[in-house]
Design a protein around this motif. Structure first.
Motif, mmCIF file in Angstrom:
data_model
loop_
_atom_site.group_PDB
_atom_site.id
_atom_site.type_symbol
_atom_site.label_atom_id
_atom_site.label_comp_id
_atom_site.label_asym_id
_atom_site.label_seq_id
_atom_site.Cartn_x
_atom_site.Cartn_y
_atom_site.Cartn_z
ATOM 1 N N GLN A 587 -10.760 -0.083 3.369
ATOM 2 C CA GLN A 587 -9.950 -1.290 3.449
ATOM 3 C C GLN A 587 -8.460 -0.959 3.421
ATOM 4 O O GLN A 587 -7.661 -1.528 4.153
ATOM 5 C CB GLN A 587 -10.308 -2.232 2.290
ATOM 6 C CG GLN A 587 -9.533 -3.555 2.340
ATOM 7 C CD GLN A 587 -9.852 -4.451 1.146
ATOM 8 O OE1 GLN A 587 -10.653 -4.074 0.291
ATOM 9 N NE2 GLN A 587 -9.241 -5.611 1.097
ATOM 10 N N ASP A 603 1.622 -9.376 5.890
ATOM 11 C CA ASP A 603 1.294 -9.987 4.596
ATOM 12 C C ASP A 603 2.383 -9.586 3.615
ATOM 13 O O ASP A 603 2.391 -8.468 3.080
ATOM 14 C CB ASP A 603 -0.076 -9.504 4.124
ATOM 15 C CG ASP A 603 -0.518 -10.180 2.825
ATOM 16 O OD1 ASP A 603 0.269 -11.002 2.297
ATOM 17 O OD2 ASP A 603 -1.622 -9.877 2.348
ATOM 18 N N SER A 605 2.905 -10.428 0.676
ATOM 19 C CA SER A 605 2.470 -10.209 -0.715
ATOM 20 C C SER A 605 1.737 -8.879 -0.887
ATOM 21 O O SER A 605 1.417 -8.494 -2.017
ATOM 22 C CB SER A 605 1.551 -11.354 -1.163
ATOM 23 O OG SER A 605 0.340 -11.348 -0.407
ATOM 24 N N LEU A 606 1.444 -8.189 0.226
ATOM 25 C CA LEU A 606 0.740 -6.901 0.193
ATOM 26 C C LEU A 606 -0.581 -7.017 -0.570
ATOM 27 O O LEU A 606 -0.928 -6.183 -1.405
ATOM 28 C CB LEU A 606 1.629 -5.814 -0.440
ATOM 29 C CG LEU A 606 2.976 -5.562 0.250
ATOM 30 C CD1 LEU A 606 3.755 -4.493 -0.503
ATOM 31 C CD2 LEU A 606 2.790 -5.147 1.696
ATOM 32 N N SER A 607 -1.339 -8.081 -0.271
ATOM 33 C CA SER A 607 -2.589 -8.334 -0.992
ATOM 34 C C SER A 607 -3.622 -7.232 -0.780
ATOM 35 O O SER A 607 -4.519 -7.050 -1.610
ATOM 36 C CB SER A 607 -3.183 -9.688 -0.563
ATOM 37 O OG SER A 607 -3.432 -9.696 0.837
ATOM 38 N N MET A 608 -3.482 -6.475 0.337
ATOM 39 C CA MET A 608 -4.463 -5.419 0.579
ATOM 40 C C MET A 608 -4.364 -4.312 -0.475
ATOM 41 O O MET A 608 -5.266 -3.482 -0.604
ATOM 42 C CB MET A 608 -4.269 -4.842 1.991
ATOM 43 C CG MET A 608 -3.192 -3.784 2.147
ATOM 44 S SD MET A 608 -1.477 -4.407 2.034
ATOM 45 C CE MET A 608 -1.401 -5.423 3.486
ATOM 46 N N ASN A 610 -4.055 -4.962 -3.762
ATOM 47 C CA ASN A 610 -4.440 -5.496 -5.079
ATOM 48 C C ASN A 610 -5.469 -4.609 -5.772
ATOM 49 O O ASN A 610 -5.361 -4.305 -6.975
ATOM 50 C CB ASN A 610 -4.997 -6.922 -4.933
ATOM 51 C CG ASN A 610 -3.883 -7.909 -4.603
ATOM 52 O OD1 ASN A 610 -2.699 -7.598 -4.785
ATOM 53 N ND2 ASN A 610 -4.242 -9.094 -4.131
ATOM 54 N N GLN A 611 -6.508 -4.210 -5.032
ATOM 55 C CA GLN A 611 -7.557 -3.384 -5.626
ATOM 56 C C GLN A 611 -6.989 -2.030 -6.053
ATOM 57 O O GLN A 611 -7.332 -1.499 -7.126
ATOM 58 C CB GLN A 611 -8.691 -3.191 -4.615
ATOM 59 C CG GLN A 611 -9.891 -2.432 -5.158
ATOM 60 C CD GLN A 611 -10.581 -3.188 -6.294
ATOM 61 O OE1 GLN A 611 -10.711 -4.408 -6.247
ATOM 62 N NE2 GLN A 611 -10.984 -2.470 -7.339
ATOM 63 N N SER A 614 -5.044 -2.520 -9.253
ATOM 64 C CA SER A 614 -5.941 -2.754 -10.391
ATOM 65 C C SER A 614 -6.549 -1.451 -10.891
ATOM 66 O O SER A 614 -6.609 -1.174 -12.107
ATOM 67 C CB SER A 614 -7.054 -3.735 -10.012
ATOM 68 O OG SER A 614 -6.513 -4.972 -9.642
#
Length: 630
Positions: A587, A603, A605-608, A610-611, A614
Motif C-alpha cells: 500500500q 492527498d 493529509s497523507l492518509s496513506m 497512517n499505518q 502507527s
C-alpha cells in the motif's frame, strides 16, 4: 608576356604609365606589388610637389593615384590635387578629377565643402558632359547636410533638353531621398511626372526611384498602379527601342522593377490587383516562351508578384504549371528558383503544389546542401494529412543517409524537429506516431530536443481516449523498445524514453517482472551515458517492483546496493529510496510510486502513511510536534 601598347594607349598615356600597369599585372606576390607601389608613391609625391605640373599629365596622375589607393597604399597626399582637377576647364581633366575624388573621399571628408562649391558651378554649365560629371560626383559624395545646397539646381535639371542629364538628375534625387527623405518629400510629384518622360532611360530611372518610395509607403502611390501597368504593357509589347533589348527580351530589368512595384501595390488589395491580372498573365506567358536565363528571371519575378497580390486562381494555376520546368531541370540554380517560387504558391494555396510533390521529394537526393535545405523547408509547408506518411518517410531517410557526413548540424536539428511536429499534427493513428518517433530517436537522437521525447511519453501515458488503439500503440512501443535494448550506443533521448516505457508498461511485452528488471540492469552495462541512465533505471525498477509481488530480482538487488554506495548524490539517494520502499508494504509503495498512466489525486493529509506512523509510534518513535511546541 609583354607586348607593345595599343595605339590609343600610346597616344593618351605615357610609356611609364603603361609600364606601371604591366609590372603590376606581372607581380607574383603581394610583396613584389608593394615594392612597385612604394616606388610609385615616391615618384607621385615628388611630381605633385613641383610648382607647376603639365596639364597633359594631370589626367594620368589621377589614374596613377587611383591605382595607388586601390592597391592599399596611402594616396592622401594627392586628394587635394584631385579636388583641384575638378575645377579645370578641360573636360577630360575635370572628369578624371571627379572620378578620382569620388574614389578617394567619403561624404564626411573635410574637403567635401570644396567639391560642393565646384559642383554648384558645374551644374550651371552649358556643356551637358560637365553637368553629368557633376551629378555623378554629387551622388557619391552627398550627405544630409549638403543636400539643400544643390537640391534646387538638381531639381531644375529635370527639364534639361538632354535626356542623359534628366536621367542623372532623377538618379541624384533618388540618392537625396535615401540620404535625407525629408529634404525631398515635396518632390515626390516630380518622380510621377518623370515616369511619363518620352525617353526610356529617364522613365526607367523614375521607375527605380518610385520603387524606393512605394516600398517605404505604398498607400500614397496606389493611384499610380494603372500607370505602372501601362508602362509594363508598353515594354512587353516592344514599344521601346531595340537598344533596350537583352537577349531579344525587351528591357528585362525595367520589367523586373515594375513587377516588384506591382507586388507591393497589389498586396491585400483586390481592386488594385484586378487592374494587374491581364498584364501579369501576358508578362508570364511571354517570359515562359523565352528559354534563356533572363526569361527564367522574369518567370521567377512574375510568379513572386502573382503570389504577392490578391490571389487569382487562374494565374496561380498558370504559375504552378510554368515552374514545373524549373523543378525538373538538371540545373540546380533553376531547381532552387523553382522550389522558392513553389513555396510562394504554397503560402497562398497548397493545392497547386500537390502535382509537384514527388518532384520536390526527389530533390532531397541531390548532392547540393543548399538545395536539400530548401527542399526540406518546402516539404514542411506542403505536408497535409493525406501525404504526411510519404513526406515523413523521406525526411527520415534524409536523416539516415546524412547522419554521419552531413556538415550542417542545424539542418539536422531543424529536420528532426519538423518530423516530430508533422507526425504529431497529422499522424493517421497513434501506432504510426509511436513508430515514427522511435525511428526518429534512433536515427537522429543526438539532435532531438528533450521535449519531443516527453511528448511521446505523455501520449503513451494519457492515451487518445480509444482503449483499443491505446493498447495497441502501447504494446507496439514496448515490443519495439525491448528489441532495441541489445543495441549499443543508443541516443540518450531514446534510452530515457525506453527505460520510462518499460518501467511503466513493460508487462505488455509478455515478460515477467524479474526478466524486465534484469534487462534494464543490462542496459546500464552496455550504454555509455552512465549516471543519466542509471538513475532512470532505478526509478523503472521501483515501478516494476510496485506491480510485482516478488520484490527485486537478484541482479536488480545487486544493482540497487551498488548504487547505494555511489559517489553521485542523486544516484545514491535514488538507490536508498528504492531499497527502503521495496521493503515496505504494498500500500505504501503504491502510494509513493503511482503509475503515470493515471491521474494522481493529491492527498494533502497523507492518509496513506497512517499505518506507517502507527507502527512507528508502537515501536517507540517520538510523536511529531508542531513547530510552536518544539
Amino acid at each position: 608576356m609583354s607586348s607593345a601598347p595599343p595605339p590609343a594607349v600610346q597616344k593618351n598615356k605615357s610609356k611609364e604609365f603603361y609600364d606601371l600597369v604591366r609590372r603590376i599585372g606581372e607581380c607574383k606576390s603581394k610583396t613584389d606589388e608593394d615594392v612597385i607601389m612604394q616606388r610609385e608613391s615616391m615618384y607621385l609625391r615628388a611630381l605633385l610637389q613641383q610648382p607647376k605640373i603639365d596639364k597633359m599629365k594631370i589626367k594620368e596622375v589621377m589614374l596613377r593615384l587611383m591605382y595607388l589607393e586601390m592597391l592599399g597604399h596611402d594616396a592622401s597626399f594627392g586628394h587635394i590635387h584631385a579636388v583641384k582637377a575638378c575645377v579645370e576647364s578641360d573636360i577630360a581633366i575635370k572628369r578624371a578629377g571627379y572620378l578620382a575624388t569620388t574614389s578617394f573621399l567619403n561624404e564626411d571628408h573635410d574637403l567635401i565643402i570644396l567639391i560642393v562649391n565646384t559642383v554648384q558651378q558645374d551644374l550651371k554649365s552649358d556643356d551637358y558632359l560637365v553637368v553629368c560629371a557633376a551629378l555623378t560626383a554629387i551622388m557619391r559624395l552627398v550627405n544630409e547636410d549638403t543636400v539643400p545646397a544643390v537640391l534646387p539646381q538638381v531639381t531644375s535639371l529635370l527639364m534639361h533638353p538632354v535626356a542623359h542629364v534628366r536621367k542623372k538628375a532623377v538618379m541624384a534625387l533618388m540618392r537625396f531621398y535615401q540620404k535625407s527623405p525629408q529634404s525631398v518629400s515635396h518632390l515626390h510629384g516630380k518622380f510621377r511626372e518623370m515616369i511619363c518622360d518620352k525617353d526610356p532611360s529617364v522613365m526607367s530611372a523614375a521607375v527605380c526611384a518610385l520603387h524606393e518610395l512605394v516600398a517605404h509607403d505604398p498607400e500614397p502611390h496606389k493611384n499610380l498602379s494603372s500607370s505602372f501597368v501601362s508602362v509594363l504593357k508598353q515594354v512587353i509589347d516592344r514599344r521601346l527601342p531595340k537598344s533596350y533589348e537583352y537577349h531579344r527580351t525587351p528591357a528585362p530589368f525595367v520589367q523586373i522593377k515594375l513587377l516588384k512595384i506591382l507586388a507591393i501595390l497589389g498586396a491585400h488589395d483586390k481592386t488594385t490587383s484586378s487592374e494587374m491580372y491581364n498584364v501579369l498573365e501576358d508578362t508570364l506567358a511571354r517570359a515562359t516562351d523565352s528559354k534563356n536565363q533572363i526569361g527564367n528571371a522574369l518567370v521567377y519575378e512574375s510568379v513572386r508578384t502573382i503570389t504577392s497580390i490578391y490571389p487569382n486562381p487562374q494565374l496561380l494555376a498558370q504559375c504552378a504549371m510554368v515552374i514545373s520546368r524549373f523543378i525538373k531541370s538538371s540545373n540546380n540554380n533553376l531547381k532552387y528558383a523553382g522550389l522558392n517560387t513553389l513555396a510562394c504558391i504554397v503560402n497562398v494555396n497548397p493545392q497547386y503544389a500537390a502535382e509537384h510533390q514527388m518532384a520536390v521529394v526527389d530533390c532531397l537526393e541531390d548532392s547540393d546542401e543548399t538545395l536539400r535545405k530548401k527542399t526540406l523547408d518546402l516539404l514542411y509547408k506542403m505536408t497535409k494529412p493525406n501525404n504526411v506518411e510519404v513526406i515523413v518517410e523521406r525526411m527520415l531517410a534524409f536523416l539516415k543517409r546524412d547522419g554521419d557526413k552531413y556538415s550542417d548540424q542545424y539542418v539536422r536539428e531543424e529536420t528532426a524537429s519538423r518530423v516530430a511536429e508533422l507526425a504529431e499534427r497529422y499522424a493517421p493513428d497513434a501506432k504510426w506516431y509511436v513508430e515514427v518517433m522511435t525511428e526518429l530517436f534512433e536515427t537522429a537522437g543526438d539532435v532531438v530536443k528533450p521535449s519531443i521525447g516527453q511528448g511521446l511519453m505523455r501520449l503513451l501515458a494519457e492515451g487518445t481516449g480509444d482503449d483499443a488503439i491505446d493498447d495497441l500503440s502501447r504494446k507496439s512501443a514496448v515490443n519495439a523498445y525491448v528489441n532495441l535494448l541489445h543495441k549499443p550506443k543508443l541516443p540518450l533521448v531514446l534510452l530515457k524514453t525506453m527505460v520510462w516505457v518499460l518501467g511503466e508498461l513493460g508487462e505488455l511485452s509478455g515478460r515477467n517482472a524479474e526478466t524486465l528488471m534484469d534487462m534494464l540492469v543490462e542496459v546500464t552495462e552496455k550504454q555509455i551515458h552512465g549516471p543519466a541512465v542509471e538513475t532512470l533505471v532505478l526509478s523503472a525498477i521501483a515501478k516494476i517492483a510496485r506491480r510485482a509481488s516478488g520484490g527485486l530480482s537478484p541482479n536488480a538487488r545487486a544493482f540497487v546496493e551498488q548504487n547505494a554506495k555511489s559517489k553521485f548524490v542523486e544516484k545514491q539517494q535514488r538507490a536508498l529510496e528504492v531499497d527502503v520502499l521495496v521493503g515496505e508494504e504494498t500500500q505504501i509503495l503504491s502510494g509513493v510510486i503511482a503509475p503515470s498512466a493515471v491521474d494522481v489525486n493529491v492527498d494533502a493529509s497523507l492518509s496513506m502513511l497512517n499505518q506507517y506512523v502507527s507502527n512507528a509510534l508502537a515501536n517507540g518513535a517520538k510523536p511529531y510536534q508542531e513547530k510552536a511546541q518544539r
